[in-house]
Design an enzyme around this catalytic site. Structure first.
Site, mmCIF file in Angstrom:
data_model
loop_
_atom_site.group_PDB
_atom_site.id
_atom_site.type_symbol
_atom_site.label_atom_id
_atom_site.label_comp_id
_atom_site.label_asym_id
_atom_site.label_seq_id
_atom_site.Cartn_x
_atom_site.Cartn_y
_atom_site.Cartn_z
ATOM 1 N N GLY A 33 57.699 54.461 47.826
ATOM 2 C CA GLY A 33 58.777 54.621 46.846
ATOM 3 C C GLY A 33 58.524 53.777 45.596
ATOM 4 O O GLY A 33 58.875 54.157 44.484
ATOM 5 N N LYS B 237 56.312 55.491 53.107
ATOM 6 C CA LYS B 237 56.295 54.389 52.154
ATOM 7 C C LYS B 237 55.761 54.893 50.817
ATOM 8 O O LYS B 237 55.219 55.984 50.736
ATOM 9 C CB LYS B 237 55.415 53.250 52.674
ATOM 10 C CG LYS B 237 56.054 52.527 53.850
ATOM 11 C CD LYS B 237 55.242 51.343 54.362
ATOM 12 C CE LYS B 237 54.699 50.446 53.328
ATOM 13 N NZ LYS B 237 55.683 49.898 52.377
ATOM 14 N N ASP C 188 56.454 44.147 55.288
ATOM 15 C CA ASP C 188 56.595 45.184 54.251
ATOM 16 C C ASP C 188 57.895 45.954 54.461
ATOM 17 O O ASP C 188 58.486 45.921 55.547
ATOM 18 C CB ASP C 188 55.386 46.135 54.306
ATOM 19 C CG ASP C 188 55.137 46.838 52.972
ATOM 20 O OD1 ASP C 188 56.006 46.750 52.069
ATOM 21 O OD2 ASP C 188 54.086 47.480 52.835
ATOM 22 N N GLY C 189 58.307 46.641 53.431
ATOM 23 C CA GLY C 189 59.473 47.510 53.527
ATOM 24 C C GLY C 189 59.046 48.923 53.888
ATOM 25 O O GLY C 189 57.870 49.185 54.161
ATOM 26 N N GLU D 298 49.242 48.887 50.015
ATOM 27 C CA GLU D 298 50.067 48.509 51.175
ATOM 28 C C GLU D 298 49.391 48.956 52.466
ATOM 29 O O GLU D 298 49.402 48.232 53.469
ATOM 30 C CB GLU D 298 51.453 49.156 51.082
ATOM 31 C CG GLU D 298 52.343 48.520 50.027
ATOM 32 C CD GLU D 298 53.660 49.262 49.842
ATOM 33 O OE1 GLU D 298 54.629 48.613 49.462
ATOM 34 O OE2 GLU D 298 53.718 50.485 50.069
#
Ligand code: 5RP
Length: 223
Positions: free
Chosen positions: A99, A97, A84-85, A106
């Site tokens: 955004g 997280k 994941d980013g 997530e």
């Protein structure tokens, strides 16, 4: 490709190297994960056998476009590696997280995973979290009360051109302008005890590995 995208791709490609035949893989969401899903799709075309679990409708669509059909999380069992980013990450393996608004799914995918790898460009590694506005997912019913309680944190209800931004669960996102978060854990607890708040974008102690894309390669932080 610009510098940022180059870094994102370097980090994403490196993360996909961790994926082995037979694994169940979590697919995060966002522009960095785009490169990971693309790379994974290439490897699947070359014969890699995986099961994938997606964290958003957007990533499901993307995975399909690269030849990967995600399975429902309920049928997946434990996920071996989730990629994941993040919007911000610190060296204590905490991050912000959401955004892209996918923070709830997530987090659920992350908590079902044995190993969580975050892939970020170099600007996202920070010494203290909070410059990036903290996304909080809120149920629409009665949201103005929640907005009022959060007033001290300068919340902005996330909008899109034709109205409220809605998550895949149909909820709103409030972006809190905190500037700095001294202590992520109490902040998260404070927000989560407000009725109507579903989840926060504070991911505390969830990442196991952070791969930072740099202009000439990657830096890997392991917990
Ligand atoms: C989406 C997320 C993303 O991982 C985060 O916003 C980073 O996205 P990008 O890779 O596009 O910068 O948490 O909810």
């Amino acid at each position: 490709m610009n510098q940022k995208d180059t870094e994102k791709k370097l980090a994403a490609d490196k993360a996909v190297e961790f994926i082995e035949d037979g694994m169940t893989v979590g697919l995060g969401t966002g522009s960095t994960v785009f490169f990971a899903i693309k790379k994974l799709g290439e490897r699947v075309k070359q014969g890699l056998k995986i099961k994938a679990v997606s964290s958003s409708n957007a990533s499901t669509d993307l995975a399909r476009s690269f030849g990967i059909e995600p399975v429902p999380i309920e049928d997946a069992g434990v996920i071996d590696i989730n990629i994941d980013g993040a919007d911000e990450a610190d060296r204590f393996f905490n991050g912000i997280k959401g955004g892209g608004g996918a923070l709830l799914f997530e987090k659920i995918v992350a908590l079902n995973s044995k190993k969580n790898i975050w892939i970020i460009d170099s600007e996202k590694l920070v010494s203290r979290l909070g410059k990036y506005p903290l996304p909080v997912e809120v149920i629409p019913f009665g949201y103005k009360r929640v907005l009022d309680i959060l007033r001290k944190y300068s919340p902005a209800v996330r909008m899109k051109a034709d109205g409220f931004f809605k998550t895949d669960s149909g909820n709103f996102i409030f972006d809190l302008h905190l500037n700095k978060i001294e202590e992520p854990m109490p902040m998260d607890a404070e927000l989560k005890q407000i009725t109507g708040v579903v989840e926060t974008g504070l991911f505390i102690d969830i990442a196991d590995t952070i791969i930072i894309g740099r202009k000439d390669g990657t830096e890997i932080l392991n917990k």
